[in-house]
Design a protein around this motif. Structure first.
Motif, mmCIF file in Angstrom:
data_model
loop_
_atom_site.group_PDB
_atom_site.id
_atom_site.type_symbol
_atom_site.label_atom_id
_atom_site.label_comp_id
_atom_site.label_asym_id
_atom_site.label_seq_id
_atom_site.Cartn_x
_atom_site.Cartn_y
_atom_site.Cartn_z
ATOM 1 N N LYS A 40 36.801 40.980 54.317
ATOM 2 C CA LYS A 40 37.670 42.155 54.334
ATOM 3 C C LYS A 40 37.015 43.231 55.183
ATOM 4 O O LYS A 40 35.831 43.526 54.997
ATOM 5 C CB LYS A 40 37.910 42.660 52.913
ATOM 6 C CG LYS A 40 38.681 41.665 52.085
ATOM 7 C CD LYS A 40 38.969 42.185 50.708
ATOM 8 C CE LYS A 40 39.743 41.141 49.933
ATOM 9 N NZ LYS A 40 40.032 41.554 48.597
ATOM 10 N N PRO A 41 37.806 43.812 56.100
ATOM 11 C CA PRO A 41 37.206 44.852 56.935
ATOM 12 C C PRO A 41 36.876 46.082 56.084
ATOM 13 O O PRO A 41 37.627 46.452 55.183
ATOM 14 C CB PRO A 41 38.295 45.173 57.958
ATOM 15 C CG PRO A 41 39.561 44.719 57.322
ATOM 16 C CD PRO A 41 39.195 43.588 56.407
ATOM 17 N N GLU A 42 35.765 46.652 56.373
ATOM 18 C CA GLU A 42 35.371 47.845 55.642
ATOM 19 C C GLU A 42 36.156 49.034 56.173
ATOM 20 O O GLU A 42 36.322 49.193 57.380
ATOM 21 C CB GLU A 42 33.872 48.105 55.820
ATOM 22 C CG GLU A 42 33.011 47.058 55.147
ATOM 23 C CD GLU A 42 31.536 47.380 55.267
ATOM 24 O OE1 GLU A 42 31.187 48.563 55.378
ATOM 25 O OE2 GLU A 42 30.752 46.427 55.253
ATOM 26 N N ALA A 43 36.646 49.836 55.266
ATOM 27 C CA ALA A 43 37.382 51.024 55.670
ATOM 28 C C ALA A 43 36.400 52.019 56.268
ATOM 29 O O ALA A 43 35.337 52.274 55.694
ATOM 30 C CB ALA A 43 38.090 51.641 54.471
#
Length: 166
Positions: free
Chosen positions: A42-45
């Protein structure tokens, strides 16, 4: 046994490189299958940008100045009165152009000044939406009651924006 002095019979090529290649290929296939079924990370915000008090104050001033400029333009455009019957059409078209330009101008100001306080930015964005709805209703020759409702909403929103800028 072979006779002493005779050359040994040639053995076939070594099978070791072939066995190593097959093992490496099997490992590569196993890794590929594992990667295929592994969930994607999951891409980090990205962290929200924080602004200094000075940046916030400067952005608020710029957005509020844009609001004031737009309101003055609407006051001038909406206050025109024509002497000839044909002037009414020209004034109406000019007023609609002004409403569209002001909505775009306000949105541009908000994009250029992301440090503006959320209250001010939200009010101006809502007002730009409202003016666009007014413009679309005018262009679609909306009913008088629909237009009056939109005008009343704008009349309610403008003082709130002035207060937020004050």
């Amino acid at each position: 046994m072979a006779a002493p002095g005779a050359t040994p019979a040639p053995r076939g090529p070594s099978r070791l490189p072939t066995i190593i290649a097959i093992v490496v290929a099997l490992i590569a296939v196993a890794v590929a299958i594992g990667a295929w079924f592994r969930p994607a990370p999951k891409p980090e915000a990205p962290a929200a940008k924080t602004y200094s008090d000075q940046e916030i104050a400067d952005a608020k001033k710029a957005v509020c100045d844009a609001f004031d400029r737009g309101q003055k333009t609407l006051d001038v455009t909406g206050g025109k009165v024509g002497a000839n019957p044909g002037d009414a059409f020209t004034i109406a078209v000019n007023s609609r152009v002004a409403i569209g330009a002001i909505s775009t101008y306000w949105r541009s100001s908000l994009q250029q000044h992301p440090a503006a306080p959320s209250e001010v930015a939200g009010l101006l964005s809502s007002l730009a939406d409202l003016y666009e709805n007014i413009l679309l209703a005018q262009l679609a020759e909306g009913s008088r009651s629909d237009l009056d409702t939109l005008y009343a909403s704008a009349d309610d929103a403008v003082p709130k924006m002035k207060q937020a800028c004050g």
